[in-house]
Write a protein that holds these residues in place. Structure first.
Motif, PDB file in Angstrom:
ATOM      1  N   ALA A   4       5.411  -4.669  -3.174  1.00 51.56           N
ATOM      2  CA  ALA A   4       5.461  -4.112  -4.529  1.00 51.56           C
ATOM      3  C   ALA A   4       6.265  -5.022  -5.461  1.00 51.56           C
ATOM      4  O   ALA A   4       5.877  -5.236  -6.621  1.00 51.56           O
ATOM      5  CB  ALA A   4       6.069  -2.718  -4.495  1.00 51.56           C
ATOM      6  N   GLN A  53      -1.784  -5.434  -4.419  1.00 48.95           N
ATOM      7  CA  GLN A  53      -1.848  -4.594  -5.601  1.00 48.95           C
ATOM      8  C   GLN A  53      -2.921  -3.521  -5.489  1.00 48.95           C
ATOM      9  O   GLN A  53      -2.900  -2.533  -6.230  1.00 48.95           O
ATOM     10  CB  GLN A  53      -2.090  -5.434  -6.863  1.00 48.95           C
ATOM     11  CG  GLN A  53      -3.459  -6.089  -6.942  1.00 48.95           C
ATOM     12  CD  GLN A  53      -3.464  -7.466  -6.278  1.00 48.95           C
ATOM     13  OE1 GLN A  53      -2.518  -7.817  -5.565  1.00 48.95           O
ATOM     14  NE2 GLN A  53      -4.515  -8.229  -6.503  1.00 48.95           N
ATOM     15  N   ASP A  54      -3.875  -3.683  -4.561  1.00 46.51           N
ATOM     16  CA  ASP A  54      -4.948  -2.713  -4.399  1.00 46.51           C
ATOM     17  C   ASP A  54      -4.583  -1.591  -3.427  1.00 46.51           C
ATOM     18  O   ASP A  54      -5.352  -0.636  -3.281  1.00 46.51           O
ATOM     19  CB  ASP A  54      -6.219  -3.410  -3.895  1.00 46.51           C
ATOM     20  CG  ASP A  54      -6.736  -4.431  -4.900  1.00 46.51           C
ATOM     21  OD1 ASP A  54      -6.521  -4.209  -6.108  1.00 46.51           O
ATOM     22  OD2 ASP A  54      -7.323  -5.437  -4.479  1.00 46.51           O
ATOM     23  N   GLN A  63       1.099   0.817  -4.879  1.00 45.29           N
ATOM     24  CA  GLN A  63       1.107   1.470  -6.188  1.00 45.29           C
ATOM     25  C   GLN A  63       2.193   2.543  -6.266  1.00 45.29           C
ATOM     26  O   GLN A  63       2.816   2.734  -7.319  1.00 45.29           O
ATOM     27  CB  GLN A  63      -0.270   2.093  -6.470  1.00 45.29           C
ATOM     28  CG  GLN A  63      -1.387   1.081  -6.668  1.00 45.29           C
ATOM     29  CD  GLN A  63      -1.169   0.185  -7.876  1.00 45.29           C
ATOM     30  OE1 GLN A  63      -0.715   0.646  -8.919  1.00 45.29           O
ATOM     31  NE2 GLN A  63      -1.484  -1.093  -7.722  1.00 45.29           N
ATOM     32  N   LYS A  64       2.436   3.237  -5.147  1.00 45.97           N
ATOM     33  CA  LYS A  64       3.492   4.250  -5.131  1.00 45.97           C
ATOM     34  C   LYS A  64       4.877   3.623  -5.280  1.00 45.97           C
ATOM     35  O   LYS A  64       5.798   4.240  -5.822  1.00 45.97           O
ATOM     36  CB  LYS A  64       3.424   5.043  -3.817  1.00 45.97           C
ATOM     37  CG  LYS A  64       2.255   6.007  -3.705  1.00 45.97           C
ATOM     38  CD  LYS A  64       2.267   6.708  -2.360  1.00 45.97           C
ATOM     39  CE  LYS A  64       1.133   7.724  -2.253  1.00 45.97           C
ATOM     40  NZ  LYS A  64       1.319   8.870  -3.160  1.00 45.97           N
ATOM     41  N   LEU A 110       5.498   0.634  -6.829  1.00 45.51           N
ATOM     42  CA  LEU A 110       5.590  -0.253  -7.985  1.00 45.51           C
ATOM     43  C   LEU A 110       6.605   0.199  -9.040  1.00 45.51           C
ATOM     44  O   LEU A 110       7.315  -0.639  -9.600  1.00 45.51           O
ATOM     45  CB  LEU A 110       4.213  -0.416  -8.626  1.00 45.51           C
ATOM     46  CG  LEU A 110       3.447  -1.699  -8.279  1.00 45.51           C
ATOM     47  CD1 LEU A 110       2.116  -1.742  -9.007  1.00 45.51           C
ATOM     48  CD2 LEU A 110       4.259  -2.937  -8.601  1.00 45.51           C
TER      49      LEU A 110
END
Length: 629
Positions: free
Chosen positions: A187, A209-210, A215-216, A218
Motif C-alpha cells: 500500500a 493497486q488492484d 485498497q483497504k 491505502l
C-alpha cells in the motif's frame, strides 16, 4: 446481531458472511484518522505509555467473575503481556531461542481452561506464536489472524471478536501491527508512486493497486506519507503500520457489541506494534481519539441502499435463515428506525430477496424472517399462487430481478393453509367455489391438491394438506421458470437462486425445501453448482493438481504426526523465528477456538504457512477482509 448468544450465535457464526447483508452506507460522515494520530506519529514518545501502566479507562476495568472463575482486569492482563514480551525478547537476545515445554499434552487442556484473557488481532504472515511472543500460557489468548491485521465494517473478523466477547468476555482486545508487513509495504508503494516518488523498492505483490486488501490499507499509507513526505520507505511503512492499527480500532468501534462493552467498562480495545527484528512489542494504548469516537454515540445498523452491490443469493438465503432463527428464539423485532427509513427514502432500495408468500394474516413474511424495511420485496396472494403463470405478480418479481438486482427468490407456503385446505376439500367433494374469483384461487391449487389426494387417498385431511402445501410451492416455482425468460436465464447462469420453504404457524420455524427437484429439466440447462449443492457428499481420494501440492500435503501430515508423537523437527515454539525469508506454500484457514498455533500443530518451518484464523474457520464474503486476505 452477531453478538447474540446460544443457538442464534451459532447460526450467526456459521453464516457470518451473511452479516454483510446490512452492509450499506451509514448516515453521517465517517470520522477519519484525526490529527491526534498524526501528532503521535511525528512524536512517537507521545504514543508510548510507560510499561506497567494503563489509561484511566483501563484501570477502571476491575477483575470480574465469569461462571465462578475470576477474570483478570485489563490492566493486569496488559501488564502480564508486557512482562511476557520483555522476557521473550531477553531470551531471544541472549540465548537465541525461546524454551517452552512440549505442548501436545496441553492441546486438549486449552479447551478446558478458564476463558481467554485477551483477543489478539494480528497479521497472517506474522507467524511467531503469540503465546510465545507475550509469554502467555496455553489458552490465555484468542487469536484472530488476517493479512494486514485489518477488518471490514460487517465481516467475519468483527463477527469473530463479537462472538468471543459474547461467549467469554475477555477484558482486552489488542490489535497487533508489525514491521516488515508485506501488505502495508504494498500500500505504501502504491501511495509513494502516486505521489511521484522514485525511491520505491519493488513489490512482491505484483499489480498491488488492484488488490482489495491494498485498497483497504491505502488510506493509512497516504496519511503516513502526508505526515512525512520526504521520509524513506521503511519509515513511512512503520508509520502506516501504526496508523493501520488505529484504522482497525476505529472499525471495531463501529460494532454495537464492542461499543457497548467499552462504554460499560467491560472491555478495552488497544493497539500494539511489534518490531519483527527484535520481537519487541510497543504497547500503544487506547485510540488517541477514543473519547471522541465514543461521544459520537452508539453505532447504528448499516442500511443497504440502491448504490450498494447486489447481495449474492446464498448470502441472502443465509440471512433469511438466521433471521428466522432469531424470530423463533424470541430475539428479533428491531424494525423501522427513523435513520434507516430516511436512508432508504433518499437512497433507494436494494432488497436481498423476493418472497412470494401466502396472504394469511398468521404468516407475516417480514416478521418471521426478522427483516427490516428495504430487505425484502414481498408478494402475497391467498395460497401463494401465480395465476396461470402470467400477470402482475410475475411481472413484479421480474422487476425486482431486472431493476433492483435481487438474486434470491423464495416461495413460502405455511402449515394449516386455508386456501390449500379448501382446494383439498373441493377435490374430494368434486365441488366448485361459491364465487368465480375464489374459484380462480382454488383452481390454481387444484393440481397440487389432486396429486396429494391421489398419493395419500386414505390419509387424514391434515396429512393431505401438508403434502399439497409442498406440491403447491413447487408448482408456483415451476410457473415462474416456465413463463419467465428472466427467471430461466438467471437460473441457467446460476446468478439467481429459486428455493421453497414452508412456514410453521404454530412453531414459527421454516422447513426449507430447496430448489425445484426438476429445475434442470425446466430450465433446459445443466446446472453444475445446483448439482454440487443437491448431490449427496461422497468423499473421494482425489489427486492434487500438481506433484508440488502432493508433496506439501504429505509434509503437513508428517508434521502433524511429529507433533502428536513429540518428535518436532522445527520446534517452532522452542525456536521461534522473527525474521525469515521462506515464502509460504500453504494457506490455512482455521478456527480462532484453537488456542495454540497451527504452525506448531503441523510442525511447519517458520514462513511455510500463511494462517488465517476466525471463528468457524470461514472464508468470509466477497469484498470482506478475510476474502481479501
Amino acid at each position: 446481531r452477531a453478538s447474540l448468544g446460544g443457538p442464534v450465535a451459532l447460526a450467526a457464526g456459521a453464516c457470518v458472511g451473511a452479516l454483510a447483508l446490512r452492509g450499506g452506507k451509514r448516515t453521517g460522515k465517517k470520522k477519519s484518522v484525526n490529527s491526534a494520530v498524526k501528532d503521535r506519529e511525528r512524536n512517537p514518545a507521545v504514543a508510548v505509555r510507560p510499561e506497567g501502566t494503563a489509561s484511566a479507562a483501563t484501570q477502571r476495568l476491575g477483575s470480574q467473575d465469569y461462571n465462578g472463575v475470576k477474570v483478570r482486569s485489563a490492566s493486569e492482563v496488559l501488564l502480564k503481556l508486557a512482562k511476557g514480551n520483555n522476557a521473550f525478547c531477553e531470551q531471544l537476545r541472549t540465548v537465541g531461542s525461546y524454551n517452552a515445554s512440549h505442548r501436545v499434552e496441553k492441546f486438549a487442556e486449552s479447551f478446558l481452561k478458564p476463558p481467554p484473557k485477551a483477543i489478539v488481532l494480528s497479521c497472517s504472515k506474522f507467524d511467531t506464536p503469540l503465546d510465545a511472543l507475550f509469554g502467555a500460557q496455553t489458552g490465555e489468548l484468542c487469536t484472530v489472524r488476517v493479512l494486514g491485521n485489518t477488518c471490514g465494517r460487517a465481516d467475519g473478523i468483527v463477527g469473530s471478536i463479537e462472538y468471543e466477547l459474547s461467549s467469554d468476555q475477555p477484558p482486552v482486545v489488542l490489535v497487533l501491527g508489525n514491521s516488515v508487513n508485506e501488505a502495508v509495504q504494498a500500500a505504501v508503494r502504491v501511495a509513494m508512486l502516486a505521489a511521484g516518488r522514485s525511491d520505491v523498492p519493488p513489490c512482491k505483490l505484483g499489480e498491488a493497486q488492484d488488490l482489495i486488501l491494498v485498497q483497504k490499507l491505502l488510506p493509512a499509507a497516504r496519511d503516513a506519507l502526508r505526515s512525512m513526505p520526504a521520509a524513506p520507505f521503511d519509515q513511512v511503512c512503520d508509520s502506516a503500520g501504526k496508523l493501520n492499527v488505529w484504522s482497525t480500532v476505529e472499525c471495531l468501534f463501529q460494532s454495537p457489541k464492542i461499543y457497548d462493552d467499552v462504554i460499560a467498562r467491560r472491555l478495552t480495545v488497544q493497539g500494539a506494534y511489534c518490531d519483527v527484528k527484535t520481537g519487541k512489542v510497543q504497547f500503544l494504548g487506547e485510540h488517541p481519539a477514543q473519547q471522541g469516537l465514543l461521544e459520537k454515540g452508539r453505532p447504528l445498523d448499516v442500511v443497504r441502499t440502491a448504490s450498494d452491490p447486489p447481495v449474492p443469493p446464498l448470502e441472502a438465503l443465509c440471512s433469511l435463515a438466521v433471521g428466522n432463527r432469531r424470530y423463533t428464539q424470541g430475539v428479533g423485532g428491531e424494525q423501522g428506525e427513523s435513520y434507516a427509513l430516511k436512508a432508504l427514502a433518499g437512497g433507494g432500495q436494494l432488497p436481498a430477496a423476493v418472497v412470494l408468500g401466502c396472504a394469511d394474516s398468521r404468516a407475516p413474511v417480514e416478521i418471521y424472517f426478522d427483516m427490516q424495511p428495504g430487505d425484502l420485496f414481498v408478494l402475497r396472494t391467498a395460497g401463494n399462487t401465480i395465476e396461470g403463470g402470467f400477470g402482475g405478480l410475475l411481472g413484479s418479481a421480474e422487476y425486482a430481478i431486472a431493476v433492483l438486482k435481487t438474486k434470491l427468490i423464495v416461495v413460502t407456503g405455511h402449515t394449516l393453509c386455508g386456501a390449500v385446505t379448501a382446494a383439498i376439500k373441493a377435490v374430494k367433494a368434486n365441488e366448485g367455489m361459491p364465487s368465480e374469483n375464489l374459484g380462480v384461487v382454488v383452481d390454481n391449487i387444484r393440481a397440487a391438491a389432486e396429486s396429494a389426494v391421489k398419493e395419500l387417498p386414505d390419509a387424514p385431511l391434515d396429512q393431505q394438506v401438508k403434502l399439497a402445501t409442498k406440491l403447491n410451492i413447487f408448482d408456483a416455482m415451476q410457473k415462474m421458470m416456465r413463463h419467465s425468460k428472466i427467471f430461466r436465464d438467471g437460473i441457467a447462469s446460476e446468478e439467481l437462486m429459486l428455493v421453497g420453504a414452508v412456514y410453521n404457524i404454530e412453531e414459527g420455524n421454516l422447513e426449507w425445501l430447496g430448489p425445484h427437484p426438476e429445475q434442470e429439466t425446466i430450465v433446459g440447462s445443466t446446472l453444475k453448482v445446483h448439482r454440487w449443492r443437491e448431490a449427496p457428499y461422497v468423499r473421494k481420494a482425489m489427486a492434487p493438481s500438481s506433484p508440488d501440492a502432493r508433496a506439501i500435503i504429505d509434509r503437513l501430515q508428517e508434521g502433524n504426526t511429529r507433533f502428536v508423537e513429540n518428535h518436532e523437527l522445527y520446534g517452532i515454539h522452542e525456536n521461534p523465528s522473527i525474521v525469515h525469508d521462506v515464502e509460504p506454500d500453504t494457506i490455512l484457514v482455521g478456527s480462532s477456538n484453537l488456542r495454540i498455533s497451527y504452525e506448531e500443530v503441523f510442525d511447519s518451518k517458520p514462513g511455510q504457512m500463511l494462517v488465517q484464523q476466525c471463528m468457524g474457520n470461514i472464508a468470509g464474503h466477497a469484498g470482506g477482509a478475510m476474502f481479501a486476505s
